[in-house]
Design an enzyme around this catalytic site. Structure first.
Site, PDB file in Angstrom:
ATOM      1  N   TYR A  63      -3.872  27.077  26.927  1.00 33.81           N
ATOM      2  CA  TYR A  63      -3.036  26.158  27.243  1.00 33.81           C
ATOM      3  C   TYR A  63      -1.480  26.394  26.939  1.00 33.81           C
ATOM      4  O   TYR A  63      -0.499  26.389  27.977  1.00 33.81           O
ATOM      5  CB  TYR A  63      -3.254  24.854  26.113  1.00 33.81           C
ATOM      6  CG  TYR A  63      -2.185  23.483  26.456  1.00 33.81           C
ATOM      7  CD1 TYR A  63      -2.980  22.597  27.209  1.00 33.81           C
ATOM      8  CD2 TYR A  63      -1.085  23.653  25.890  1.00 33.81           C
ATOM      9  CE1 TYR A  63      -2.091  21.754  27.412  1.00 33.81           C
ATOM     10  CE2 TYR A  63      -0.177  22.500  26.059  1.00 33.81           C
ATOM     11  CZ  TYR A  63      -0.739  21.430  26.761  1.00 33.81           C
ATOM     12  OH  TYR A  63       0.131  20.315  27.065  1.00 33.81           O
ATOM     13  N   ASP A  64      -1.274  27.252  26.158  1.00 32.36           N
ATOM     14  CA  ASP A  64       0.030  27.653  25.762  1.00 32.36           C
ATOM     15  C   ASP A  64       0.707  28.637  26.919  1.00 32.36           C
ATOM     16  O   ASP A  64       1.753  28.722  27.205  1.00 32.36           O
ATOM     17  CB  ASP A  64       0.226  28.549  24.753  1.00 32.36           C
ATOM     18  CG  ASP A  64       0.123  27.721  23.281  1.00 32.36           C
ATOM     19  OD1 ASP A  64      -0.231  26.413  23.526  1.00 32.36           O
ATOM     20  OD2 ASP A  64      -0.268  28.064  21.951  1.00 32.36           O
ATOM     21  N   GLU A 139     -12.210  -6.176  18.451  1.00 36.52           N
ATOM     22  CA  GLU A 139     -11.506  -4.905  18.295  1.00 36.52           C
ATOM     23  C   GLU A 139     -11.049  -4.696  16.599  1.00 36.52           C
ATOM     24  O   GLU A 139     -11.007  -5.645  16.009  1.00 36.52           O
ATOM     25  CB  GLU A 139     -10.059  -4.823  18.960  1.00 36.52           C
ATOM     26  CG  GLU A 139     -10.380  -5.056  20.396  1.00 36.52           C
ATOM     27  CD  GLU A 139      -9.138  -5.199  21.078  1.00 36.52           C
ATOM     28  OE1 GLU A 139      -8.101  -5.207  20.643  1.00 36.52           O
ATOM     29  OE2 GLU A 139      -9.080  -5.065  22.349  1.00 36.52           O
ATOM     30  N   LYS A 141      -8.406  -4.370  14.084  1.00 37.90           N
ATOM     31  CA  LYS A 141      -6.866  -4.713  13.800  1.00 37.90           C
ATOM     32  C   LYS A 141      -6.190  -3.664  13.244  1.00 37.90           C
ATOM     33  O   LYS A 141      -6.332  -3.157  12.066  1.00 37.90           O
ATOM     34  CB  LYS A 141      -6.990  -5.983  12.741  1.00 37.90           C
ATOM     35  CG  LYS A 141      -5.368  -6.438  12.701  1.00 37.90           C
ATOM     36  CD  LYS A 141      -5.132  -7.792  12.234  1.00 37.90           C
ATOM     37  CE  LYS A 141      -3.685  -8.219  11.903  1.00 37.90           C
ATOM     38  NZ  LYS A 141      -2.764  -7.229  11.675  1.00 37.90           N
ATOM     39  N   ASP A 143      -3.451  -1.082  11.816  1.00 36.61           N
ATOM     40  CA  ASP A 143      -2.373  -1.408  10.744  1.00 36.61           C
ATOM     41  C   ASP A 143      -1.246  -0.563  11.165  1.00 36.61           C
ATOM     42  O   ASP A 143      -0.908   0.625  10.146  1.00 36.61           O
ATOM     43  CB  ASP A 143      -2.784  -1.344   9.509  1.00 36.61           C
ATOM     44  CG  ASP A 143      -1.903  -1.907   8.608  1.00 36.61           C
ATOM     45  OD1 ASP A 143      -0.948  -2.637   8.914  1.00 36.61           O
ATOM     46  OD2 ASP A 143      -1.933  -2.007   7.307  1.00 36.61           O
ATOM     47  N   TYR A 253      -4.197  -1.715  23.391  1.00 38.77           N
ATOM     48  CA  TYR A 253      -5.397  -2.568  23.355  1.00 38.77           C
ATOM     49  C   TYR A 253      -5.064  -3.927  24.203  1.00 38.77           C
ATOM     50  O   TYR A 253      -5.997  -4.655  24.139  1.00 38.77           O
ATOM     51  CB  TYR A 253      -5.541  -2.896  21.944  1.00 38.77           C
ATOM     52  CG  TYR A 253      -4.279  -3.510  20.953  1.00 38.77           C
ATOM     53  CD1 TYR A 253      -3.676  -2.473  20.286  1.00 38.77           C
ATOM     54  CD2 TYR A 253      -3.880  -4.560  21.229  1.00 38.77           C
ATOM     55  CE1 TYR A 253      -2.586  -2.895  19.595  1.00 38.77           C
ATOM     56  CE2 TYR A 253      -2.634  -5.077  20.574  1.00 38.77           C
ATOM     57  CZ  TYR A 253      -2.068  -4.181  19.853  1.00 38.77           C
ATOM     58  OH  TYR A 253      -0.990  -4.360  18.997  1.00 38.77           O
ATOM     59  N   LYS A 317     -10.745 -12.000  20.311  1.00 45.87           N
ATOM     60  CA  LYS A 317     -10.081 -12.659  21.249  1.00 45.87           C
ATOM     61  C   LYS A 317     -11.024 -13.078  22.420  1.00 45.87           C
ATOM     62  O   LYS A 317     -12.141 -12.308  22.629  1.00 45.87           O
ATOM     63  CB  LYS A 317      -9.061 -11.472  22.072  1.00 45.87           C
ATOM     64  CG  LYS A 317      -7.889 -10.889  20.990  1.00 45.87           C
ATOM     65  CD  LYS A 317      -7.079  -9.927  21.768  1.00 45.87           C
ATOM     66  CE  LYS A 317      -7.382  -8.542  20.865  1.00 45.87           C
ATOM     67  NZ  LYS A 317      -6.573  -7.556  21.473  1.00 45.87           N
ATOM     68  N   LYS A 341      -9.190 -10.924   8.820  1.00 47.60           N
ATOM     69  CA  LYS A 341      -8.711  -9.710   7.808  1.00 47.60           C
ATOM     70  C   LYS A 341      -9.721  -9.183   6.716  1.00 47.60           C
ATOM     71  O   LYS A 341     -10.409 -10.290   6.333  1.00 47.60           O
ATOM     72  CB  LYS A 341      -7.172 -10.090   7.146  1.00 47.60           C
ATOM     73  CG  LYS A 341      -6.150 -10.409   8.054  1.00 47.60           C
ATOM     74  CD  LYS A 341      -5.234  -9.376   8.385  1.00 47.60           C
ATOM     75  CE  LYS A 341      -4.164  -9.821   7.092  1.00 47.60           C
ATOM     76  NZ  LYS A 341      -2.980  -9.095   7.195  1.00 47.60           N
ATOM     77  N   CYS A 435      13.383   3.846 -28.921  1.00 50.51           N
ATOM     78  CA  CYS A 435      13.239   4.134 -27.419  1.00 50.51           C
ATOM     79  C   CYS A 435      12.485   5.551 -27.328  1.00 50.51           C
ATOM     80  O   CYS A 435      12.785   6.457 -28.027  1.00 50.51           O
ATOM     81  CB  CYS A 435      14.644   4.357 -26.915  1.00 50.51           C
ATOM     82  SG  CYS A 435      14.837   4.983 -25.228  1.00 50.51           S
ATOM     83  N   CYS A 438      15.381   8.225 -26.606  1.00 47.51           N
ATOM     84  CA  CYS A 438      16.504   8.903 -27.474  1.00 47.51           C
ATOM     85  C   CYS A 438      16.409   8.195 -28.822  1.00 47.51           C
ATOM     86  O   CYS A 438      17.402   8.442 -29.540  1.00 47.51           O
ATOM     87  CB  CYS A 438      17.821   8.227 -26.762  1.00 47.51           C
ATOM     88  SG  CYS A 438      17.728   6.444 -26.712  1.00 47.51           S
ATOM     89  N   CYS A 451      16.444  -0.631 -24.640  1.00 46.83           N
ATOM     90  CA  CYS A 451      17.116   0.555 -25.550  1.00 46.83           C
ATOM     91  C   CYS A 451      18.639   0.043 -25.343  1.00 46.83           C
ATOM     92  O   CYS A 451      19.250   0.106 -24.266  1.00 46.83           O
ATOM     93  CB  CYS A 451      16.722   1.790 -24.823  1.00 46.83           C
ATOM     94  SG  CYS A 451      17.855   3.093 -25.285  1.00 46.83           S
ATOM     95  N   CYS A 457      21.586   7.304 -23.861  1.00 45.83           N
ATOM     96  CA  CYS A 457      20.123   7.549 -23.581  1.00 45.83           C
ATOM     97  C   CYS A 457      19.748   8.343 -22.267  1.00 45.83           C
ATOM     98  O   CYS A 457      20.193   8.074 -20.954  1.00 45.83           O
ATOM     99  CB  CYS A 457      19.371   6.293 -23.468  1.00 45.83           C
ATOM    100  SG  CYS A 457      17.629   6.286 -23.093  1.00 45.83           S
TER     101      CYS A 457
END
Ligand code: IVH
Length: 696
Positions: A63-64, A139, A141, A143, A253, A317, A341, A435, A438, A451, A457
């Protein structure tokens, strides 16, 4: 295979093109042009086989070799380079901003549910609305980030983000770099139509996302929260060369517009899309009954973790396009489609330790350090437990088994404790009396523990520095939490201003730094000596001054001195700043130690650039309803942002509502919104709407 972007498929002859000499019939120029097209066709075909079909016929080297040959021939005949040449995926210059463009048709959003009873009701409504029995195409969904891809006479001409559904941003040069996108439609099985606008989803494979985050963390940058965010971030990257470095994928899609091809159903459209060279979702199926829909959902949910990209449900759908036209759409979504979902992901893991972290303003927060667990493709190892009352309410102790999820699919949260029979539990959790950073005795303030050692601190200093350099602050690349920790622990930075004294010489000996990274960070700091006034204000960490208030103050007063000199009344006169807030800002600016520290920083700054007057009208005419708690904004900040940009926030959902924004633990407004067909936004979606409107 190499990461070099490849182009793909058309009907070029499979081989030999690589070795044929430039000769034959017509003029020399025609010969070269023909030869170039042959090579391009061949490269497209191999690219299609590799990126779309996953069945390469040649190896990388081959390919290259052809790619290099094409590049060489194009270099000696630059006038013959075409936009759809595989060599032209990357190369466009950085842009300063994205233009807006209207979609060929509005990109509606989907109504969605998690409830099978809703799916049955959807099916009933569809049946009632149609004379014939419906067929449904199912299909996954996806994300990711949704996008419109436009082709004229088979040539890729434009990509536009979804934006507000009607108008989006033109991101053509970035999309062009995605190797699985056809720059020219394949015509081996079907002629290209005159005009084609396709709806697709840009995704980042999970494997690539994890690798990317490992690199981010190694570099000291903040990791990305999820693959969807990073995919949309890269789409909106102004330098296409940077997008090209990201392993993005695009799946098609839906056909938004087509001229010059006849398609009667969506299943036919998906087939056509694949023939034209697009990658399409896996396991697309046509069914006739609601039972089959439920089965499909269940099967996909079970296999969800085996996929290399995130899906958050399935989409149902109506397949036949005439039937879709009969059913029509509300102003927000079509009546012929429904997203079903999945349950948000929940995983069980153990709390190894409850640590206490100290925030920028001294607030102590209990944090569950978890045995790392993967939730939705992201490894989670810590979750905030908010405050001691929250820990007590959930009765969570060190060593407990807990169920966690990612709120809004982003922020990890401990949902509940998972009881274990016969296991001896640790003692109930208690906040420390001093704390942890400190050792100063803490104070209690309602459910919170604080604190009070504001200037001594180290934890507060570290957080303050991180905030100063954060993306919304000075945006200093490479100044992540780890680096800040090193700088403070080595005594190189004792207050904000010390940051500007750092040079590569100080940084280079630090753990994880080398010559280049040290020079880069030093330069990044140097560059931010000129910065927007709003960013600077935000970065100082003044109480109550988030990004919105910072922008307002900057727009109103135009210089830091003007703000430093403003009276409480003048501050309060700024739209959205109330009396309590202005008192707090004033008190912060009046504190002698704060003044000294700020002056020390200012002494290093070259320029604080005042903004244009803030407050566009990008949300004009929109009505928002909120339900549940937001993570990133207080309600009042969100409200102010919306109002500043021409939108309105109302208390209850009606047919007039534009968006219902859903946070953690939403109430009945969510269902009401769904019932009325109002578009539902997660906090993430809300951010995108704001960003798009120019409000963020
Ligand atoms: S169909 C009008 N199919 O999910 C219906 N959408 O709010 C056209 N999405 O941003 C969309 N996978 O872009 C459809 N297989 C799929 C999808 C899908 C993901 C996106 C869509 C939208 C969001 C739903």
């Amino acid at each position: 295979m190499t990461t070099k972007p490849r182009d793909r498929a058309d009907d070029a002859p499979p081989s030999q093109a690589g070795s044929r000499p430039v000769s034959g019939g017509g003029s020399h120029a025609e010969d070269v042009a023909r030869r170039l097209e042959e090579m391009r066709g061949e490269l497209r075909r191999h690219s299609f086989l590799y990126y779309v079909e996953s069945r390469p016929e040649i190896d990388d080297r081959e390919y290259d070799r052809i790619y290099a040959e094409l590049q060489a021939l194009e270099a000696s005949h630059p006038e013959l380079i075409t936009a759809d040449s595989p060599t032209q995926r990357v190369g466009a210059e950085p842009q300063s901003a994205f233009a807006n463009a209207e979609h060929t048709v509005p990109m509606l959003s989907l109504d969605s549910t998690q409830d099978p009873a809703e799916v049955r009701r959807f099916d009933e409504r569809v049946r009632k609305g149609l004379e014939d029995e419906p067929r449904y195409i199912l299909e996954p969904k996806l994300d990711g980030a949704s996008i419109e891809l436009v082709y004229e006479e088979g040539l890729f001409v434009r990509a536009v983000t979804r934006g507000n559904g009607r108008v989006g941003e033109v991101v053509t040069e970035n999309i062009r770099t995605i190797p699985s996108l056809p720059l020219r439609l394949r015509e081996a099985d079907r002629p290209a139509p005159e005009l084609l606008a396709v709806r697709g989803e840009v995704l980042m494979p999970l494997s690539a996302f994890e690798a990317l985050n490992e690199r981010m963390v190694a570099r000291g940058s903040e990791p990305y929260v999820n693959p969807r965010n990073s995919a949309s971030g890269f789409l909106r990257q102004l330098d296409p060369r940077l997008t090209a470095e990201r392993p993005l994928d695009v799946l098609a899609y839906d056909i938004l517009t087509v001229r010059g091809a006849k398609l009667a159903s969506d299943s036919e459209a998906v087939r056509a899309l694949h023939q034209w060279g697009f990658k399409t979702p896996e396991r697309v199926t046509v069914v006739e009954t609601v039972e089959e829909i439920l089965e499909y959902h269940e099967a996909y949910a079970a296999d969800r973790n085996d996929l290399d990209y995130e899906i958050d449900g399935v989409v149902i759908k109506v397949d036949h396009l005439d039937a879709r036209a009969d059913l029509g759409a509300t102003s927000h979504h079509p009546r012929w489609a429904l997203a079903y979902k999945f349950e948000p992901r929940k995983e069980i893991t153990r709390i190894e330790k409850i640590a206490v972290s100290v925030g920028r303003t001294g607030k102590l927060t209990p944090v569950a350090l978890l045995r790392p667990v993967e939730v939705g493709g992201v490894t989670v190892s810590r979750a905030s437990l908010h405050n001691r009352e929250e820990v007590a309410r959930k009765d969570i102790r060190q060593g407990d088994l807990v169920r966690i999820h990612r709120a809004g699919d982003v922020i990890p949260q401990v949902v509940e404790r998972v009881p274990e029979k016969g296991r001896k539990r640790a003692a109930a959790f208690r906040m420390p009396e001093r704390c942890p950073a400190c050792d100063t005795p803490v104070r209690e303030n309602g459910p919170f523990t604080v604190c009070p050692n504001r200037f001594g601190c180290v934890a507060q200093l570290k957080r303050g520095l991180t905030h100063f350099g954060s993306r919304a602050g000075l945006d200093i690349e490479g100044l992540g939490e780890e680096t800040v920790t090193l700088l403070v622990d080595r005594g190189l930075v004792k207050e904000l201003a010390d940051l500007f004294e750092l040079t590569a010489v100080h940084l280079e000996p630090l753990e994880g730094f080398a010559e280049t990274s040290a020079a880069n960070l030093a330069r990044a700091i140097e560059e931010k000596k000129t910065v927007g006034l709003a960013r600077f204000l935000y970065g100082l960490g003044i109480p109550e001054v988030g990004t919105t208030v910072a922008s307002k103050l900057a727009a109103e007063f135009q210089s830091f001195d003007n703000i430093q000199d403003a009276t409480v009344e003048q501050l309060e006169a700024v739209d959205g700043i109330g009396p309590i807030m202005s008192e707090q800002i004033r008190a912060f600016l009046d504190d002698e130690r704060n003044r000294e520290r700020i002056q020390a920083v200012l002494a290093h700054m070259d320029a604080l650039l005042p903004p244009e007057r803030a407050g566009g009208q990008g949300l004009a005419g929109m009505k928002f309803v909120f339900t549940g708690g937001l993570e990133r904004f207080s309600r009042s900040d969100a409200k102010r942002l919306i109002e500043d940009n021409g939108g309105r926030v109302v208390g209850s959902v009606s047919g007039e509502t534009t968006y219902v924004v859903v946070g953690a633990d939403p109430g009945s407004k969510l269902q009401k919104g769904r019932d009325l067909g109002v578009e539902i936004l997660s906090e993430e979606d809300f951010m995108s709407v704001l960003q798009y409107a120019g409000a963020l």
